[in-house]
Each structure stands twice: as C-alpha cells, then as structure tokens.
Design a protein around this motif. Sequence first.
Motif, PDB file in Angstrom:
ATOM      1  N   GLU A   1      14.295  17.175 -17.559  1.00 26.73           N
ATOM      2  CA  GLU A   1      15.398  17.818 -16.852  1.00 26.73           C
ATOM      3  C   GLU A   1      15.310  17.584 -15.351  1.00 26.73           C
ATOM      4  N   SER A   2      14.079  17.734 -14.798  1.00 18.36           N
ATOM      5  CA  SER A   2      13.986  17.639 -13.340  1.00 18.36           C
ATOM      6  C   SER A   2      14.185  16.205 -12.853  1.00 18.36           C
ATOM      7  N   LEU A   3      13.850  15.226 -13.702  1.00 13.86           N
ATOM      8  CA  LEU A   3      14.070  13.826 -13.310  1.00 13.86           C
ATOM      9  C   LEU A   3      15.550  13.505 -13.164  1.00 13.86           C
ATOM     10  N   LYS A   4      16.377  14.261 -13.884  1.00  8.66           N
ATOM     11  CA  LYS A   4      17.823  14.015 -13.813  1.00  8.66           C
ATOM     12  C   LYS A   4      18.342  14.231 -12.396  1.00  8.66           C
ATOM     13  N   ARG A   5      17.608  15.064 -11.633  1.00 10.05           N
ATOM     14  CA  ARG A   5      18.061  15.364 -10.272  1.00 10.05           C
ATOM     15  C   ARG A   5      17.601  14.324  -9.256  1.00 10.05           C
ATOM     16  N   LEU A   6      16.705  13.446  -9.682  1.00 10.04           N
ATOM     17  CA  LEU A   6      16.183  12.454  -8.729  1.00 10.04           C
ATOM     18  C   LEU A   6      17.017  11.182  -8.776  1.00 10.04           C
ATOM     19  N   ALA A   7      17.288  10.652  -7.634  1.00 11.59           N
ATOM     20  CA  ALA A   7      17.971   9.359  -7.614  1.00 11.59           C
ATOM     21  C   ALA A   7      16.901   8.275  -7.711  1.00 11.59           C
ATOM     22  N   PRO A   8      17.236   7.138  -8.319  1.00 13.11           N
ATOM     23  CA  PRO A   8      16.247   6.074  -8.492  1.00 13.11           C
ATOM     24  C   PRO A   8      15.586   5.666  -7.181  1.00 13.11           C
ATOM     25  N   LYS A   9      16.339   5.723  -6.097  1.00 17.06           N
ATOM     26  CA  LYS A   9      15.802   5.276  -4.803  1.00 17.06           C
ATOM     27  C   LYS A   9      14.538   6.029  -4.417  1.00 17.06           C
ATOM     28  N   GLU A  10      14.448   7.284  -4.905  1.00 21.26           N
ATOM     29  CA  GLU A  10      13.334   8.112  -4.463  1.00 21.26           C
ATOM     30  C   GLU A  10      11.972   7.639  -4.952  1.00 21.26           C
ATOM     31  N   ILE A  11      11.946   6.801  -5.989  1.00 25.82           N
ATOM     32  CA  ILE A  11      10.616   6.340  -6.400  1.00 25.82           C
ATOM     33  C   ILE A  11      10.201   5.098  -5.641  1.00 25.82           C
ATOM     34  N   ASN A  12      11.174   4.395  -5.124  1.00 24.51           N
ATOM     35  CA  ASN A  12      10.794   3.104  -4.546  1.00 24.51           C
ATOM     36  C   ASN A  12      10.518   3.188  -3.055  1.00 24.51           C
TER      37      ASN A  12
ATOM     38  N   THR B   1       0.827  -1.203   0.000  1.00 22.24           N
ATOM     39  CA  THR B   1       0.000   0.000   0.000  1.00 22.24           C
ATOM     40  C   THR B   1       0.862   1.253   0.000  1.00 22.24           C
ATOM     41  N   SER B   2       1.873   1.261   0.880  1.00 25.86           N
ATOM     42  CA  SER B   2       2.680   2.481   0.949  1.00 25.86           C
ATOM     43  C   SER B   2       3.458   2.662  -0.351  1.00 25.86           C
ATOM     44  N   LYS B   3       3.864   1.572  -0.933  1.00 22.73           N
ATOM     45  CA  LYS B   3       4.588   1.646  -2.193  1.00 22.73           C
ATOM     46  C   LYS B   3       3.696   2.228  -3.298  1.00 22.73           C
ATOM     47  N   ILE B   4       2.472   1.712  -3.358  1.00 20.59           N
ATOM     48  CA  ILE B   4       1.542   2.176  -4.395  1.00 20.59           C
ATOM     49  C   ILE B   4       1.242   3.665  -4.208  1.00 20.59           C
ATOM     50  N   LEU B   5       0.946   4.043  -2.959  1.00 20.49           N
ATOM     51  CA  LEU B   5       0.577   5.436  -2.712  1.00 20.49           C
ATOM     52  C   LEU B   5       1.749   6.378  -2.982  1.00 20.49           C
ATOM     53  N   LYS B   6       2.948   5.932  -2.621  1.00 18.22           N
ATOM     54  CA  LYS B   6       4.129   6.741  -2.859  1.00 18.22           C
ATOM     55  C   LYS B   6       4.327   6.940  -4.373  1.00 18.22           C
ATOM     56  N   LEU B   7       4.146   5.844  -5.074  1.00 17.80           N
ATOM     57  CA  LEU B   7       4.332   5.900  -6.517  1.00 17.80           C
ATOM     58  C   LEU B   7       3.336   6.810  -7.214  1.00 17.80           C
TER      59      LEU B   7
END
Lengths: 103, 287
Positions: free
Chosen positions: B276-287, B59-65
């Motif tokens: 451009e703004s996605l370039k600043r995000l690390a992959p960890k931030e989506i998971n 649930t938390s994963k889905i909502l975060k995503l």
Amino acid sequence: MKENIPITDVKPGMLLAKAITNDKDMTLCAEGTPLTEDLIDRFLQMEIDSICIESNKEMSQEEYLALKEKIEKRFVASYNSNSLLGKIKIALLGHLESHKGSS
Amino acid sequence: MKMEKEVILDKISFRKKVEQLSNLPTLPNLLDKFTRMLKDPKTSMAAFGKELSKDQMLTSKILKLVNSAFYGFPGRISTVTNALVLLGYDALKGLIISSNIFENLSPEAYPLWHHSVTVSLASRAIARELSLPDIEEFAVAGLLHDIGKVILHVEASEEYRTVINQAKKAKQPIWQTEGEILGFDHANIGLWICEEWKLPKKLTIPIGYHHMPAAPKEYHMRVAVVTMADILVRSMGGGAEDDLPLETPDPIIEKQVPLTLKQIRKLIEGIVPEFESLKRLAPKEIN
C-alpha cells in the motif's frame, strides 16, 4: 490495519505497528507503543523516513464487497481449496475479513 | 485529452526490433572493471568497496537504494563496503542494473515498477520464511524478474501496448500473448539480457524461467520462490497489467516452496503495508 506512512505525516497518539530496530536488530521502540512528540522528534533525528502505524481506518461493507469481488475475479483457473491457489485465496479473503469494520 | 491510438501490430517488424534489442542496453564500463577485479582472488572486499566508492554517482545511487524505506534494512548504511558486505556482490550488481534500467521507464509504466518492487519484497519474505541463505539474492531476482517487460516498455512501447491490450481482450496471461505474437516472451528477453550482462546463473535462471519453473535443469528452488512471489503479488492485485487472471501454477512450485496456509497468511500480512505504501511513491524516488 497496518500502514506505512512518511515520518512527516505521523501524529502523536498513533500506535507503532512495527518495532523500530537499529542496525544490530535491537528493538529501540516496541510494536504497539503510542507515539509522542518526543518520540517522533527522536525518529526524525535518527533520519527514519517512514514508519508503520496501526491505522484505525475501518473498511465499509461496500469497500469490503468490492475488494472481495476483485479477488474472486482473479481466481478463475480451476483448482481445489488444498492447492496453492486455493490456499492463497483463502488467506487473502481471511486477511480482508480481518480488516472489515464491525458495524 | 489523450486519444487511444489503435496500433496495428506488425508482428514481423516487432519481432525483429526485439531481437535486435539484446545488444542494446549496455552496462556501465565500470561494472566490467569491477567484475574483473572480483575474479582476482587478491581483491579484498574492502579494496573493492574503496574502488567502487571512487565513482560518486554510483556510490550515491547505491547508498540511496539500500537505505530507501522499502529496501528494508533497519538503520543506516553509510559506506559502499557495508552495502557490499550486507548484500553480496551479485545482489549489488543486480541492484545497480535495475536502477539503471528502471530510470528509463515512463510514468505510464509505473504499475510495472510497483509490481517489480513488491515481487522483490515478497521473494525476500518467502526466502526468509523458508530459512534460505542469501535472501538478498532472492530479492534482486524478484526485482529483475520482469526486466524483459521493462525493456519492451522502453524500447518498443507502442507495440507493447498493443500486446497488453490484446492480452486483456483475450483474458489470458501476458506472457502467453507475447508468445503467440513474438514466438518468445518477456522472460526469454530477460534471460538474453541477463546473460549478456553476465549475471550469475542463480539470478538469470529465476528471471528467465519464472513462467516455466519446471524447465531449467538447476536452481528450481530459486525459480519457485520468485514465481511464488509473482503469483502472491498478482493475487493481491499487484500485477503490472491490471487484473489479468491467475493461471494454475506448475506443481513444482508447491513442491519446492511448501508453504502452509498459515505461512501464506503471515506473508500477506507482512507484504500488504509495504504494498500500500509503495503506491504513494513515484518511481523517481528510488533512482
């Protein structure tokens, strides 16, 4: 040039480049609005993580030429200007041109 | 300092390794249970959402995503049932899968994550521009289109690095080099895996045929949207493997996705800020 930035980096005076809407698609803050401390506070309360602002960064002639060369290199396959690749290339170069500094 | 190690590619063992992969990544048992629940016509969306909410991690994963900045829903989505209504079951299942798979990606393969997310955004934008229904399913197909590459990175990283270097040297699209070495490419791998996971055809076909858009018998429009999104993102320099040249697209793409120069320009204007703004995000931030 439009740029998405985290809400924590937003400073008063920046221009909102994309309207803020609620979940019913109602506009809460219109595109072009200059941001104030109050507005930024409200966005923080609404738990908005990032917003799209009009950045005043202008591209230098060198940056422009470097990016243009990179685009040219990607389009090595044969095509004419009416084809899909041709249209994409024209659109990309047009986009790049529109963000070039006036100097 | 990191030294570039020259790996001599053993084609036969690499191919064997990849062939054995198709039964490796498994879905959480939970998803199987949900798939069964959904087949029962008596299951309501609310009951399903309630059942899904029992798994807190999920649930938390889905909502975060769905609430993350780039997923693009205006406002907050606070319940799984809401997410389910907005996305539909198929898109949600695809999202859960993607978050499970991308989690294992090493930071080195970050460009692949950036590429997948921007192709997802572009697929949604193209589908919206063409007023197609179920745009979230296009977004998920875009997100998962290179799932075969993710699996190669995770399961055979050393060998795959050699394949990438070879493609760069030959200045040819990566899938062609994969085909020469393996006899199949990342899209084929994506297709096997998605069939294994029992994703619906409307998602597996765009994933499996995004480099051969004229080959499938159905869902040509869906394939064309994802392929077009892939070309668009790569033309902007958002390919997963540096700047490999763009190949001439199959004519079916233009027939299925007849975008004008003005529409393409509008799509680019819309995608660039996110790109451009996605370039600043690390992959960890989506998971």
